[in-house]
Design a protein around this motif. Structure first.
Motif, PDB file in Angstrom:
ATOM      1  N   LEU A   8     -10.472  -5.249  -0.995  1.00  0.00           N
ATOM      2  CA  LEU A   8     -11.528  -4.255  -1.218  1.00  0.00           C
ATOM      3  C   LEU A   8     -11.509  -3.623  -2.602  1.00  0.00           C
ATOM      4  O   LEU A   8     -12.381  -2.806  -2.914  1.00  0.00           O
ATOM      5  N   ARG A   9     -10.591  -3.977  -3.448  1.00  0.00           N
ATOM      6  CA  ARG A   9     -10.400  -3.284  -4.720  1.00  0.00           C
ATOM      7  C   ARG A   9     -11.585  -3.347  -5.669  1.00  0.00           C
ATOM      8  O   ARG A   9     -11.724  -2.484  -6.531  1.00  0.00           O
ATOM      9  N   TYR A  10     -12.428  -4.335  -5.544  1.00  0.00           N
ATOM     10  CA  TYR A  10     -13.571  -4.455  -6.457  1.00  0.00           C
ATOM     11  C   TYR A  10     -14.871  -3.955  -5.842  1.00  0.00           C
ATOM     12  O   TYR A  10     -15.955  -4.245  -6.343  1.00  0.00           O
ATOM     13  N   ALA A  11     -14.775  -3.184  -4.788  1.00  0.00           N
ATOM     14  CA  ALA A  11     -15.980  -2.633  -4.146  1.00  0.00           C
ATOM     15  C   ALA A  11     -16.716  -1.739  -5.141  1.00  0.00           C
ATOM     16  O   ALA A  11     -16.100  -0.970  -5.874  1.00  0.00           O
ATOM     17  N   ARG A  12     -18.018  -1.841  -5.158  1.00  0.00           N
ATOM     18  CA  ARG A  12     -18.819  -1.028  -6.071  1.00  0.00           C
ATOM     19  C   ARG A  12     -18.823   0.437  -5.652  1.00  0.00           C
ATOM     20  O   ARG A  12     -18.701   1.319  -6.479  1.00  0.00           O
ATOM     21  N   VAL A  13     -18.982   0.683  -4.379  1.00  0.00           N
ATOM     22  CA  VAL A  13     -18.983   2.050  -3.863  1.00  0.00           C
ATOM     23  C   VAL A  13     -17.575   2.330  -3.354  1.00  0.00           C
ATOM     24  O   VAL A  13     -17.112   1.712  -2.405  1.00  0.00           O
ATOM     25  N   MET A  33     -12.320   3.912 -11.145  1.00  0.00           N
ATOM     26  CA  MET A  33     -11.169   4.596 -10.607  1.00  0.00           C
ATOM     27  C   MET A  33      -9.930   4.022 -11.275  1.00  0.00           C
ATOM     28  O   MET A  33      -9.750   2.823 -11.358  1.00  0.00           O
ATOM     29  N   ALA A  34      -9.071   4.855 -11.757  1.00  0.00           N
ATOM     30  CA  ALA A  34      -7.865   4.430 -12.451  1.00  0.00           C
ATOM     31  C   ALA A  34      -6.846   3.869 -11.474  1.00  0.00           C
ATOM     32  O   ALA A  34      -6.862   4.183 -10.285  1.00  0.00           O
ATOM     33  N   THR A  93     -16.341   5.450  -2.511  1.00  0.00           N
ATOM     34  CA  THR A  93     -16.237   6.715  -1.793  1.00  0.00           C
ATOM     35  C   THR A  93     -15.430   6.568  -0.510  1.00  0.00           C
ATOM     36  O   THR A  93     -14.609   7.420  -0.187  1.00  0.00           O
ATOM     37  N   TYR A  94     -15.667   5.517   0.211  1.00  0.00           N
ATOM     38  CA  TYR A  94     -15.018   5.316   1.505  1.00  0.00           C
ATOM     39  C   TYR A  94     -13.865   4.322   1.432  1.00  0.00           C
ATOM     40  O   TYR A  94     -13.399   3.837   2.458  1.00  0.00           O
ATOM     41  N   LEU A  95     -13.380   4.032   0.241  1.00  0.00           N
ATOM     42  CA  LEU A  95     -12.325   3.045   0.073  1.00  0.00           C
ATOM     43  C   LEU A  95     -11.073   3.352   0.904  1.00  0.00           C
ATOM     44  O   LEU A  95     -10.564   2.459   1.587  1.00  0.00           O
ATOM     45  N   PRO A  96     -10.559   4.588   0.917  1.00  0.00           N
ATOM     46  CA  PRO A  96      -9.365   4.838   1.745  1.00  0.00           C
ATOM     47  C   PRO A  96      -9.587   4.534   3.226  1.00  0.00           C
ATOM     48  O   PRO A  96      -8.729   3.922   3.881  1.00  0.00           O
ATOM     49  N   MET A  97     -10.727   4.925   3.760  1.00  0.00           N
ATOM     50  CA  MET A  97     -11.016   4.681   5.168  1.00  0.00           C
ATOM     51  C   MET A  97     -11.143   3.174   5.436  1.00  0.00           C
ATOM     52  O   MET A  97     -10.636   2.670   6.435  1.00  0.00           O
TER      53      MET A  97
END
Length: 70
Positions: free
Chosen positions: A40-45, A1-2, A47-51
């Motif tokens: 949380l910026r280095y999370a692999r998944v 993700m950019a 998809t749910y980052l905003p939540m």
């Protein structure tokens, strides 16, 4: 993700939290969201980052302005 996509996510989460916590200083909300993002910026998944960022930021905000739980 950019980075620009991450910036968009951060702005969106800040906007939502400022609306739901109008008594808090916007700077305080921005700081909580930025801290949550950094955790949380280095999370692999992503998809749910905003939540996940929003939930973590809510945990970092002072409890006195939290809306009642449903």
């Amino acid at each position: 993700m950019a980075d620009s996509e991450d910036d968009l996510i951060i702005r969106h989460v800040v906007g939502r939290l400022v609306e739901t916590h109008p008594r808090l200083e916007p700077h305080l909300v921005e700081t909580a969201v930025q801290t949550a993002y950094e955790e949380l910026r280095y999370a692999r998944v992503r998809t749910y980052l905003p939540m996940l960022i929003e939930r973590r930021a809510k945990d970092l905000l002072p409890p006195g302005d939290q809306p009642p739980s449903p």
